[in-house]
Design an enzyme around this catalytic site. Structure first.
Site, PDB file in Angstrom:
ATOM      1  N   HIS A 135       0.784  -1.238   0.000  1.00 18.40           N
ATOM      2  CA  HIS A 135       0.000   0.000   0.000  1.00 18.40           C
ATOM      3  C   HIS A 135       0.813   1.283   0.000  1.00 18.40           C
ATOM      4  CE1 HIS A 135      -4.133  -1.497   0.340  1.00 18.40           C
ATOM      5  NE2 HIS A 135      -3.617  -2.502   1.014  1.00 18.40           N
ATOM      6  N   LYS A 326      -7.971  15.048   2.794  1.00 19.73           N
ATOM      7  CA  LYS A 326      -7.234  13.793   2.944  1.00 19.73           C
ATOM      8  C   LYS A 326      -6.376  13.945   4.194  1.00 19.73           C
ATOM      9  CE  LYS A 326      -5.666  14.620  -1.256  1.00 19.73           C
ATOM     10  NZ  LYS A 326      -5.770  13.370  -2.007  1.00 19.73           N
ATOM     11  N   ARG A 327      -5.700  12.865   4.632  1.00 20.71           N
ATOM     12  CA  ARG A 327      -4.811  12.989   5.780  1.00 20.71           C
ATOM     13  C   ARG A 327      -3.755  14.060   5.515  1.00 20.71           C
ATOM     14  NH1 ARG A 327      -5.055   8.903   9.949  1.00 20.71           N
ATOM     15  NH2 ARG A 327      -3.244  10.033  10.736  1.00 20.71           N
ATOM     16  N   LYS A 332       1.453  14.784   0.448  1.00 20.98           N
ATOM     17  CA  LYS A 332       0.177  15.176  -0.170  1.00 20.98           C
ATOM     18  C   LYS A 332       0.146  16.673  -0.516  1.00 20.98           C
ATOM     19  CE  LYS A 332      -2.327  11.423   2.164  1.00 20.98           C
ATOM     20  NZ  LYS A 332      -2.934  10.643   1.062  1.00 20.98           N
ATOM     21  N   THR A 434      -8.087   7.097  -3.187  1.00 21.76           N
ATOM     22  CA  THR A 434      -9.456   6.702  -3.557  1.00 21.76           C
ATOM     23  C   THR A 434     -10.395   7.906  -3.504  1.00 21.76           C
ATOM     24  OG1 THR A 434      -9.799   5.977  -1.274  1.00 21.76           O
ATOM     25  CG2 THR A 434      -9.276   4.277  -2.901  1.00 21.76           C
ATOM     26  N   LYS A 438     -13.790   9.154  -5.778  1.00 17.70           N
ATOM     27  CA  LYS A 438     -15.070   9.591  -5.208  1.00 17.70           C
ATOM     28  C   LYS A 438     -15.496  10.935  -5.795  1.00 17.70           C
ATOM     29  CE  LYS A 438     -13.832   7.145  -0.990  1.00 17.70           C
ATOM     30  NZ  LYS A 438     -13.273   7.278   0.375  1.00 17.70           N
TER      31      LYS A 438
END
Length: 612
Positions: A135, A326-327, A332, A434, A438
């Site tokens: 992952h 997101k986290r 990111k 993901t 969405k």
């Protein structure tokens, strides 16, 4: 699924318990195992309690699997010698990351120590039973348990891991004689400093299939992170692109859009999301375009009302909802979004009369408790919001909101209301993502890098229907080779310089002028994720976004093309691929009764004899 409970006679089994009170109080220690989940994302902490939790869930699950196997007709053969021959045909265990990796030595322990199988037979059955999904490729996220800790907690498992490693290395030595460096690289045990067990290596060696979760990620897994293993057994490595469930992420959270789609193409698409391609016929249908835009507007108004009620902030529902949820993590790049916000703010202040597309920038996500930089990023976003939202020159042209306590229930509200989805990780760092899927399914357009599943989203919809910008994986590799110099971008780009100078000088934190010095220092001297290198391309791409948003019809047509291309990203497709390529099970329409209904068939069996 499992929780730790002390039995009633826990610590009281000795006839003579001196400290009866303490013995009863100590029941809590056993029950602590399932008390709390470690809230890290993409980070390995190496805590003893975490290893206990991992073994606990593994041991409980394997006991249950073996109990059920023995109760089945496959497990009740006359001979103990051949009883487990059919085990891999009846049982598939998918290791969802390395967290349940102790299942490999645990199953070997059960087979060899308890069931008295010979090693080679036990190992063959074990390998055919397990498969491993990777992952992440971030080195700080990979589980590497200290040998001393495993020896203290699970001494027999350590012996078994050593035996697995010995046989594994013997095999490689016969294939590559005298290549000691290859043996070192491929060993399950890392020497040097504290000896550690590389759990990913254990998973690869103990599994018959290994997969990444998006095409680009699986490629990186094969050619970079585990290239020695892939050279040995290329057929073991696969891709299974992640998916999302259209039941929660369309029907439940966006009934207006779901109904609109059903009116055009029927209701079957819910079970077979690939049917969304039928929407391509309606891209030029003016009525459908208007209806899609109307549903989005209704969702935005509803979310704006929720925000006003919960957060006491008034936002303009006709502004572009630019969402980054997101986290919180450096890879990111919420910081890059923050720099864009500051740039937009400075542009408005420089020329307030200039027509600009109003934006509401919404950033949300949780930071792990011990992740100082992530906490500082949240602090910076809030500080910028404080200045921007209270500047009369800006007015309703730009609003910034930090979405507190971001979680699934809140995602279900914000995603259907989003116009622009931010997916801006440094290329090669986001395994799949993901949230990106969405948003696509819910009628948002994507601004993003060629990373994770963004690559396949662009492939499905056409790159011209996403706002793709920035370095590709090859560019990042090249920049690493040359050496990334943040200063160079700061010197060359006046708007970047202005934004950084404002953060550094305390413009956004007048009471604590050097509050963000750690953040600025990181960006200049140890930014592994190269925020400055993609800043210019990101800002230019955002200008293209604003330009399209001015043309509501063209924007909505692009939205429809995106929804029509989202079918691949159903988890139904993902699970079918795992079933076909890894577990080797056939689909069945058989309804398994819920646990609260009595069963006609034997316990835990479906009529065809497959474990339910």
């Amino acid at each position: 699924l499992w929780s730790a409970r002390a039995p009633n006679d826990f610590n009281l089994r000795d006839f003579n318990v001196g400290d009866y009170i303490q013995a009863v109080l100590d029941r809590n220690l056993a029950e602590n195992i399932s008390r709390v989940l470690y809230p890290n994302d993409n980070f390995f902490e190496g805590k003893e309690l975490r290893l206990k939790q991992e073994y606990f869930v593994v041991a409980a699950t394997l006991q249950d699997i073996i109990r059920r196997f023995k109760a089945s007709k496959y497990g009740s053969t006359d001979s103990v010698r051949t009883m487990f021959d059919s085990f891999p045909d009846q049982v598939a265990i998918q290791l969802n990351d390395t967290h349940p990796a102790m299942a490999i030595p645990e199953l070997m322990r059960i087979f060899v120590d308890i069931e008295k199988l010979p090693w080679n037979k036990a190992w063959d059955i074990t390998k055919r039973t397990f498969a491993y999904t990777n992952h992440t490729v971030l080195p700080e996220a990979l589980e590497r348990w200290p040998v001393d800790l495993v020896e203290k907690l699970l001494p027999r498992h350590l012996q078994i891991i050593y035996e697995i490693n010995q046989r594994h290395l013997d095999h490689i030595a016969t294939l590559f004689p005298d290549d000691v460096d290859r043996l070192r690289r491929m060993s399950l045990i890392e020497e040097g400093g504290t000896k550690r067990i590389n759990m990913a290596h254990l998973c690869i060696v103990g599994s018959h299939a290994v997969n990444g979760v998006a095409k680009i990620h699986s490629e990186i897994v094969k050619t970079q992170v585990f290239k020695d293993f892939a050279a040995l057994e290329p057929e073991k490595f696969q891709n299974k692109t992640n998916g999302i469930t259209p039941r929660r992420w369309l029907l439940l959270c966006n009934p207006g859009l779901a109904e609109l789609i059903a009116e055009k193409i029927g209701e079957d698409y819910v079970r077979d999301l690939s049917q969304l391609t039928k929407l391509h016929e309606f891209v030029d249908n003016d009525l459908f375009i208007r209806e899609v835009a109307k549903v989005k507007q209704e969702n935005k108004v509803k979310f704006a009302q929720y925000l006003e009620k919960e957060y006491k902030v008034k936002i303009n529902p006709s502004s572009m909802f630019d969402v980054h949820v997101k986290r919180i993590h450096e890879y990111k790049r919420q910081l890059m979004n923050c720099l864009h916000v500051i740039t937009m703010y400075n542009r408005i202040r420089r020329d307030p009369a200039k027509l600009s597309v109003p934006r509401t920038v919404i950033i949300g996500g949780k930071a792990a408790p011990g992740y100082h930089m992530a906490k500082m990023i949240i602090k910076l976003i809030n500080a910028v919001a404080q200045v921007v939202n209270n500047d009369p020159v800006v007015g309703s042209k730009l609003k910034v909101i930090f979405l507190e306590n971001y979680r699934v229930s809140l995602a279900e509200k914000v995603i259907p209301a989003t116009d622009l989805s931010e997916q801006i990780s440094t290329a090669g760092t986001e395994a799949s993502g993901t949230g990106n899927m969405k948003f696509m399914l819910n009628g948002a357009l994507t601004i993003g890098t060629m990373d994770g599943a963004n690559v396949e989203m662009a492939e499905e919809a056409g790159e011209e229907n996403l706002f793709i910008f920035g370095m590709r994986v090859e560019d990042v590799t090249e920049l690493d080779r040359e050496g990334y110099n943040a200063q160079e971008y700061y010197d060359r780009l006046p708007e970047l310089k202005q934004a950084i100078d404002q953060i550094k000088s305390g413009f956004f934190s007048p009471d604590e002028p050097d509050l963000f010095k750690d953040v600025v220092n990181m960006l200049f001297h140890h930014d592994r994720f190269k925020v400055f290198a993609d800043y210019e391309a990101y800002v230019k791409c955002q200008e293209k976004v604003s330009e399209l948003y001015l043309n509501s019809k063209a924007w909505t047509k692009m939205v429809i093309r995106n929804i029509a291309a989202a079918g691949k990203f159903s988890s139904d497709r993902t699970i079918k691929e795992y079933a076909r390529d890894i577990w080797h099970v056939e689909p069945s329409d058989l309804k398994i009764p819920p646990p609260n209904e009595p069963r006609d068939a034997v316990e835990d069996k479906t009529p065809n004899g497959t474990a339910a």
